[in-house]
Design an enzyme around this catalytic site. Structure first.
Site, PDB file in Angstrom:
ATOM      1  N   HIS A 319     -10.506  33.873 -28.984  1.00  0.00           N
ATOM      2  CA  HIS A 319     -11.300  32.641 -29.033  1.00  0.00           C
ATOM      3  C   HIS A 319     -12.377  32.783 -30.094  1.00  0.00           C
ATOM      4  O   HIS A 319     -13.001  33.840 -30.225  1.00  0.00           O
ATOM      5  CB  HIS A 319     -11.932  32.368 -27.663  1.00  0.00           C
ATOM      6  CG  HIS A 319     -13.010  31.315 -27.693  1.00  0.00           C
ATOM      7  ND1 HIS A 319     -14.359  31.625 -27.618  1.00  0.00           N
ATOM      8  CD2 HIS A 319     -12.942  29.967 -27.795  1.00  0.00           C
ATOM      9  CE1 HIS A 319     -15.065  30.513 -27.667  1.00  0.00           C
ATOM     10  NE2 HIS A 319     -14.229  29.498 -27.775  1.00  0.00           N
ATOM     11  N   SER A 320     -12.600  31.724 -30.876  1.00  0.00           N
ATOM     12  CA  SER A 320     -13.666  31.670 -31.874  1.00  0.00           C
ATOM     13  C   SER A 320     -13.484  32.783 -32.909  1.00  0.00           C
ATOM     14  O   SER A 320     -12.468  32.862 -33.573  1.00  0.00           O
ATOM     15  CB  SER A 320     -15.027  31.746 -31.180  1.00  0.00           C
ATOM     16  OG  SER A 320     -16.061  31.467 -32.082  1.00  0.00           O
ATOM     17  N   LEU A 321     -14.489  33.657 -33.053  1.00  0.00           N
ATOM     18  CA  LEU A 321     -14.379  34.768 -33.992  1.00  0.00           C
ATOM     19  C   LEU A 321     -13.227  35.687 -33.612  1.00  0.00           C
ATOM     20  O   LEU A 321     -12.508  36.189 -34.486  1.00  0.00           O
ATOM     21  CB  LEU A 321     -15.694  35.546 -34.031  1.00  0.00           C
ATOM     22  CG  LEU A 321     -15.713  36.840 -34.846  1.00  0.00           C
ATOM     23  CD1 LEU A 321     -15.419  36.563 -36.304  1.00  0.00           C
ATOM     24  CD2 LEU A 321     -17.051  37.544 -34.692  1.00  0.00           C
TER      25      LEU A 321
END
EC number: 3.1.1.3
Length: 630
Positions: A319-321
């Site tokens: 998720h995300s980074l």
């Protein structure tokens, strides 16, 4: 007799066939590949007949259902502890806490709900030789040459393997829950296995400190494993968990030039800008490949996991980074990837020099096909959509320079802005909100498609160098120093002046005096109305006029002996007269004096009017006007 012989011969042949069959089965090897031809009683070399053959089975099915459980948690040190690499094995008695998004709330974990995902055939174009040592050679050559290594078509293969079935809602939810789980072991019960590096780490170095974390899930047969990488900490300002390190990596990988050249609020993490919108790309790539950065840590983590499961099929998620790092690993090693609200990662993929198949520009990895990467997200998330970089955005105020806009692979977008009327906000980026408000609410999974005509950092100009230059950033500061200049020669200055007996002062004064006398017979409001004006520098004579007629003004004087509320109640009052002495005004060319004579008309009419009024006031109040100058 002949019939008896025939019966005996048939019995003998039958007995020989049975014994031959039993002997062939006994002589079979213990392990036989399903794809090899296996014969009963192989024929002799000169025989034209083939022996009986076992029917062959087809290739293993790529469509299956997997039930995953958490097996390991990896911690890979970066900035503060670059040599750290440790593993926590999850056992039945291991007590884990689940950490909330903000890192403040913790609760005991109970694995009651199974994590079930389905697989389906997936085609990926990847390198034929994907050994870590070979991949490292390609990446090193890219850093040295400044561009990705050009490989022939024989170095690439089109593999069809079992990948996650992203068309099923249950599979997508399972991967999202894997990325949402952020576990730590209950304090006091840690049982670490140090893979390499020093063994004397302080106890203060824990889960909420520096490093990249990965959760390893495996199915019941250990045939398929899933590596889930932790995403960006949600806190905006430094000092909370891995926030500082996450911000460094975010600005390094997803900014045009490491947070330079934009808002003054962005945290600058390298010094590669040469001038306005001009940067050294070699400098940026070297900073991204540092051993204490997340991409190098992710490769090290992946290598150690595959050493434990050498024959397993590896899937990536995050998720995300963490999603962006998972995608970069997938492009590097040719792995299936499923991400959620991932930061657009085509920009760092191009700068890292990842190999690309023939016919694809390595500078535009977003144009590649058959990557096996799927990015799930919704339109109200500015990070996923690549718009969290405005002057007033929360990303900017938090110091994040999120300038990249292009994803590799395929995007699977939930249009929450159109369907639900959501406004774009960073609060919609949290994975737990995505699970409860998006993934579980929508009935169907959105279709996935590649981005078209997407480009990053179009305003910038980048150049490459041999890496030997030292890049510096010049800063100009203005300092104001007060300067005092003394014009006096003083050997003993004091608080209130010079204490010397004699002080030499040099001063030059230039004085210019002009005297003009004008004679005007017809004055006007804005100047003289005469057709010819005579200017004479000679003083005019003084004209004196004496008025001998006395002027008498009655002055009342009242004496009251019996005052009342509304005046004096005496029956009579006395009135006296006062005679003013003669008054003369003298008018000269220099000025007008009101000292005993009145001008005869040579002065301006306004002047005569003023003097007349002044005389009346003097007579009325008995003032003694000594001198007035007009």
């Amino acid at each position: 007799m002949k019939s008896s012989q025939r019966r005996i011969k048939r019995h003998a042949m039958r007995d020989m066939s049975i014994s031959t069959l039993l002997l062939s089965v006994v002589l079979l090897p213990s392990v036989v590949s399903a794809n090899d031809h296996v014969y009963f009683n192989p024929p002799s070399p000169g025989s034209p007949f083939l022996g009986p053959q076992i029917p062959l089975t087809g290739p293993p099915s790529l469509t299956n259902e997997h039930e995953f459980t958490l097996r390991h948690i990896y911690e890979r040190g970066t900035n503060d502890q670059p040599d750290l690499h440790r593993r926590l094995d999850i056992k039945p008695h291991t007590r884990l806490w689940a950490v909330s998004d903000d890192g403040l709330e913790k609760e005991l974990v109970t694995f009651d709900t199974p994590l079930v995902a389905s697989s389906s055939p997936l085609t990926i174009q990847r390198l034929a030789d994907r050994r870590p040592s070979v991949i490292e050679g390609y990446l090193t050559a890219a850093r040295y040459n400044g561009e990705a290594v050009a490989l022939s078509s024989s170095d690439w293969v089109m593999d069809t393997l079992a990948g996650p079935d992203v068309t099923k809602k249950e599979t997508v939810l399972t991967f999202a829950k894997m990325t949402a789980n952020d576990y730590i072991e209950e304090p006091g019960t840690e049982d670490w296995n140090y893979i390499h590096g020093r063994f004397n780490y302080s106890s203060s170095f824990g889960w909420q400190s520096d490093g990249l974390r990965g959760h390893i899930y495996a199915d019941t047969k250990n045939n398929t494993i899933v590596i889930s990488l932790k995403g960006t900490s949600p806190a905006l300002f430094d000092g909370a968990g891995t926030t500082t390190n996450d911000k460094i990596n975010d600005n390094l990988f997803f900014s045009c030039c490491c947070g330079q050249g934009g808002s003054y609020l962005w945290r600058q993490v390298c010094d590669c800008q040469q001038s306005a919108f001009t940067a050294n790309l070699t400098c940026i790539a070297e900073a991204m490949n540092d051993e204490n950065k997340y991409y190098r840590a992710a490769i090290d983590l992946y290598t150690n996991v595959t050493d434990m499961y050498p024959d397993a099929n590896v899937w990536m998620t995050g998720h995300s980074l963490g999603g962006a790092m998972s995608s970069l690993l997938g492009l590097t090693f040719g792995l299936p990837v499923v991400t959620f609200e991932a930061v657009p990662e085509a920009l760092p993929a191009a700068r890292l020099g990842l190999p690309s198949p023939p016919g694809h520009d390595p500078r535009l990895p977003q144009t590649r096909k058959y990557t096996g990467t799927y990015h799930f997200g919704h339109t109200a998330d500015p990070v996923y959509m690549g718009t969290c970089n405005g002057v007033g955005s929360i990303c900017t105020w938090g110091g994040y320079a999120m300038e990249s806009a292009c994803h590799t692979g395929q995007m699977c977008v939930y249009d929450t802005v159109e369907d639900k009327g959501w406004r774009v906000a960073l609060s919609t980026h949290r994975i737990k909100a995505v699970i409860s408000d998006v993934l579980e609410v929508y009935d169907n999974v959105p279709p996935c498609a590649a981005e078209e005509e997407c480009y990053d950092c179009e305003l910038w100009k980048f150049f490459r160098s041999n890496g030997s230059e030292t890049t510096t950033t010049s800063r100009t500061s203005t300092t104001t120093t007060p300067t005092t200049t003394r014009t006096l020669t003083c050997e003993t200055p004091g608080w209130w002046g010079c204490l010397d007996e004699s002080t030499t002062t040099t001063a030059t004064t230039a004085t210019s005096t002009t005297t003009t006398t004008s004679t005007c017979k017809t004055p006007g409001w804005f100047g003289c109305k005469d057709s010819t004006t005579t200017v004479d520098a000679t003083a005019a004579p003084t004209v004196t006029t004496t008025i001998a007629t006395p002027t008498t003004f009655p002055i009342s004087s009242t004496t009251c002996k019996d005052p009342g509320w509304f005046g004096c109640r005496d029956p009579s009052s006395t009135t006296a007269s006062v005679t003013a002495p003669p008054f003369s005004t003298s008018t000269s060319s220099d000025h007008v004096r009101a000292d005993h004579s009145i001008g005869d008309g040579a002065a301006h009419p306004l002047t005569r009017m003023y003097l007349e009024r002044l005389r009346q006031v003097e007579f009325a109040w008995g003032s003694d006007i000594e001198h007035y100058e007009i």
